[in-house]
Design a protein around this motif. Sequence first.
Motif, mmCIF file in Angstrom:
data_model
loop_
_atom_site.group_PDB
_atom_site.id
_atom_site.type_symbol
_atom_site.label_atom_id
_atom_site.label_comp_id
_atom_site.label_asym_id
_atom_site.label_seq_id
_atom_site.Cartn_x
_atom_site.Cartn_y
_atom_site.Cartn_z
ATOM 1 N N THR A 38 5.510 -4.141 -3.049
ATOM 2 C CA THR A 38 4.069 -4.136 -2.874
ATOM 3 C C THR A 38 3.572 -2.696 -2.874
ATOM 4 O OG1 THR A 38 2.246 -4.739 -1.416
ATOM 5 C CG2 THR A 38 4.285 -4.098 -0.351
ATOM 6 N N ASP A 39 2.321 -2.536 -3.278
ATOM 7 C CA ASP A 39 1.706 -1.210 -3.207
ATOM 8 C C ASP A 39 0.849 -1.091 -1.946
ATOM 9 O OD1 ASP A 39 -0.235 -2.958 -3.875
ATOM 10 O OD2 ASP A 39 -0.918 -1.924 -5.686
ATOM 11 N N LEU A 40 1.241 -1.815 -0.902
ATOM 12 C CA LEU A 40 0.488 -1.823 0.346
ATOM 13 C C LEU A 40 0.435 -0.438 0.975
ATOM 14 C CD1 LEU A 40 -0.907 -3.658 2.511
ATOM 15 C CD2 LEU A 40 1.316 -3.754 3.644
ATOM 16 N N LEU A 41 1.552 0.333 0.902
ATOM 17 C CA LEU A 41 1.616 1.647 1.533
ATOM 18 C C LEU A 41 1.640 2.751 0.487
ATOM 19 C CD1 LEU A 41 4.337 1.027 4.289
ATOM 20 C CD2 LEU A 41 1.858 1.000 4.560
ATOM 21 N N VAL A 42 0.988 3.848 0.817
ATOM 22 C CA VAL A 42 1.095 5.039 -0.026
ATOM 23 C C VAL A 42 2.408 5.742 0.290
ATOM 24 C CG1 VAL A 42 -1.395 5.348 -0.178
ATOM 25 C CG2 VAL A 42 -0.121 6.473 1.660
ATOM 26 N N GLN A 43 2.773 6.688 -0.539
ATOM 27 C CA GLN A 43 4.030 7.411 -0.345
ATOM 28 C C GLN A 43 3.856 8.498 0.705
ATOM 29 O OE1 GLN A 43 5.488 9.720 -3.711
ATOM 30 N NE2 GLN A 43 7.588 9.205 -3.208
#
Length: 275
Positions: free
Chosen positions: A106-111
């Motif tokens: 998922t792209d729920l969190l940024v890096q």
Amino acid sequence: MTDLCSEPIRLVGGASRCEGTLELKLGTWRPVKASGWTDQEAAAACRELDCGSVVSMGTRSDSSITPFWEIELSCLKSGYPLRQCASPSLLSSSSQSGTILELVCTDLLVQPIISVSSSDGVTGAMQSSSAGVFQGSSFTISCSIQPQYPGGSFQLSFTSSNTPHSYDQPASKHSAHFLFPAAEPAHRGNYSCVYNVHVFSHNFSSQSRVLTLRVSDPTVFIIRLVILLLSLLIFISVIYCSHKTTRGQQTVARRNVDVGDEVREVVEEQEEAAL
């Protein structure tokens, strides 16, 4: 968004492009064997897919004679892409079963961001993939992330001389700072931050880029600086002596010209008197 037509990695069979069986294309598309995979390698695959962080990782058995791609996990942990860490793996008989890797990303969190600062003034920029500190100096590895969700924690992982190390801290104002009182050769290695948070009844994580840390002996630096200063001093001395010699030669030449002029004047006066 990643162009799947040009990328040699994909997830197939899921409800979206960010979940399903992990496949790799090196000439032909093949599934990836799940042997030895952990959340760290799964996170690297999700990032390469431009799918953010890992939600879950699973396996699926396949008893057919299927060629697989096997991934060298130490290569993947060092920051290399999947295609550079892959080698063919073929099951020899139908009685054997292979485990195929399945991911939900998922792209729920940024890096998160990883950086380093030290007491000797050395600071690793956020865009840099490497930094150096002097042996004996204190240094701090900082992990931070853009504010998205409250709480969470950071895990700092690094590998030195093939030995893994891990430290945990709760996130305070979306960051954590790991202090090392004195840099030693054992601190050379690859560092990364993993941000973990529990939201929407699920555990999510996101891993930073890899930061390579060098530990240098300050004695070597001082010797090189002294040699550089001595070389510069010798160069300046040579230039000064050369300039001084050139000026002396020019002064002598001017004096010779003046004497020659005086001699010519005397000769001319004698010739006029004789006439």
